[in-house]
Motif scaffolding. Structure first.
Motif, PDB file in Angstrom:
ATOM      1  N   GLY A  31      36.218  44.019  36.444  1.00 22.26           N
ATOM      2  CA  GLY A  31      35.413  42.885  36.605  1.00 22.26           C
ATOM      3  C   GLY A  31      35.295  42.127  37.889  1.00 22.26           C
ATOM      4  O   GLY A  31      35.930  42.582  38.740  1.00 22.26           O
ATOM      5  N   ASP A  32      34.326  41.266  38.056  1.00 20.90           N
ATOM      6  CA  ASP A  32      34.120  40.430  39.066  1.00 20.90           C
ATOM      7  C   ASP A  32      35.364  39.875  39.590  1.00 20.90           C
ATOM      8  O   ASP A  32      35.589  39.533  40.739  1.00 20.90           O
ATOM      9  N   ASP A  33      36.318  39.379  38.471  1.00 20.20           N
ATOM     10  CA  ASP A  33      37.485  38.720  38.943  1.00 20.20           C
ATOM     11  C   ASP A  33      38.673  39.536  39.468  1.00 20.20           C
ATOM     12  O   ASP A  33      39.859  39.108  39.689  1.00 20.20           O
ATOM     13  N   GLY A  34      38.272  40.845  39.452  1.00 22.04           N
ATOM     14  CA  GLY A  34      39.253  41.703  39.832  1.00 22.04           C
ATOM     15  C   GLY A  34      40.386  42.497  38.779  1.00 22.04           C
ATOM     16  O   GLY A  34      41.078  43.203  39.023  1.00 22.04           O
ATOM     17  N   ARG A  35      40.142  41.841  37.482  1.00 19.44           N
ATOM     18  CA  ARG A  35      40.785  42.419  36.431  1.00 19.44           C
ATOM     19  C   ARG A  35      40.138  43.390  35.701  1.00 19.44           C
ATOM     20  O   ARG A  35      38.784  43.444  35.850  1.00 19.44           O
ATOM     21  N   ASP A  73      43.175  37.861  28.394  1.00 21.38           N
ATOM     22  CA  ASP A  73      42.135  37.316  27.894  1.00 21.38           C
ATOM     23  C   ASP A  73      41.075  37.961  27.166  1.00 21.38           C
ATOM     24  O   ASP A  73      40.906  39.243  27.519  1.00 21.38           O
ATOM     25  N   ARG A  75      36.854  37.773  25.657  1.00 23.62           N
ATOM     26  CA  ARG A  75      35.933  37.202  25.396  1.00 23.62           C
ATOM     27  C   ARG A  75      34.743  37.907  24.712  1.00 23.62           C
ATOM     28  O   ARG A  75      34.825  39.050  24.670  1.00 23.62           O
ATOM     29  N   TYR A  84      40.053  41.792  28.752  1.00 25.62           N
ATOM     30  CA  TYR A  84      40.371  41.434  30.248  1.00 25.62           C
ATOM     31  C   TYR A  84      41.933  41.525  30.444  1.00 25.62           C
ATOM     32  O   TYR A  84      42.726  40.840  29.629  1.00 25.62           O
TER      33      TYR A  84
END
Length: 255
Positions: A31-35, A73, A75, A84
């Motif tokens: 993902g964009d957040d690194g996860r 997480d 979503r 995530y």
């Protein structure tokens, strides 16, 4: 990614108390957040939404030999559920089609379900304490200060007494042990169960999922709940305030 994936089957809609399942991995990416993100064909994990926090837990391949994924997480977008988290055991060349086992953190799920059901309990208690004019709006069923919000005012001079009355009525119902039922209904039947009308955001002709506390009118809800209101132990109304035509009720539940 969600435009390329079919909707995720929500197993917790079929059985809120089943915390383990098997599924097929459809996609895995960063993902964009690194996860890392896992998309499955079905899930027992409740994504954040409707005022309820997301579940956490683990996802592993059926043999637990290839990978172990910590779900931090969850979503949902356009019907697709995104899990995530991070890999506790590195996964090499992870491709779609792998069979996986899902395990939801039981203590957190039970807490979130109790907090969510407590919010609905306060909703049905309003008419009993002379607050039937308040219409349910937003809600926050998180452990760090849950609240329910309503359209409508309560006179400042009555806030303290209404808090006490609301708490007393809620705990009276808890002591009686009212059953909580959750099911999917045809639109017209759902409308009748919810007092004769459904919110505008529910499409006509759809089959809404309705939550009912005993014989009280139900309401559309996609969250998880307790099987009986007695599971809440007790409810404490900690604050009630009215501002700009909106009334917010803060609460806590027993342990």
């Amino acid at each position: 990614m969600d435009q390329q994936q079919p909707p995720t089957t929500l197993l917790y809609h079929q059985d809120m108390f089943n915390l383990q399942s098997t599924a097929t991995l459809l996609s895995s990416f960063l993902g964009d957040d690194g996860r890392h993100v896992l998309i499955l064909d079905s899930t027992v994990f409740h994504p954040q939404g409707g005022g309820q926090p997301s579940d956490t837990g683990f996802i592993a391949d059926v043999s637990s030999s290839r990978f172990n994924f910590i779900v931090q997480d969850v979503r949902s977008r356009n019907g697709v559920v995104y899990h995530y988290g991070v890999f506790e055991k590195p996964a090499e060349d992870l491709e779609g089609g792998v069979q996986v086992v899902l395990s939801v953190d039981e203590s957190k799920r039970k807490l979130y379900s109790r907090l969510h059901s407590a919010g609905h309990l306060l909703d049905v208690c309003l008419p009993k304490v002379g607050l039937s004019h308040l219409k349910p709006g937003k809600a926050y069923h998180f452990p760090d200060g849950p609240w329910v919000e309503y359209e409508g005012k309560v006179p400042q001079a009555e806030l303290q007494s209404k808090m006490q009355e609301l708490e007393l009525e809620a705990n009276n119902l808890i002591s009686r042990g009212i059953k909580v039922s959750v099911a999917v209904y045809p639109y017209e039947e759902a409308s009748l169960l919810c007092g004769g009308a459904l919110p505008e955001y529910i499409p006509k002709g759809s089959t809404p999922r309705i939550v009912k506390l005993g014989d009280f009118p139900g309401c559309p809800c996609g969250g998880t709940h307790v099987s009986n209101i007695s599971d809440l132990v007790n409810v404490k109304v900690t604050q009630m305030k009215t501002k700009k035509g909106v009334t917010k009720v803060y609460y806590t539940i027993g342990s």
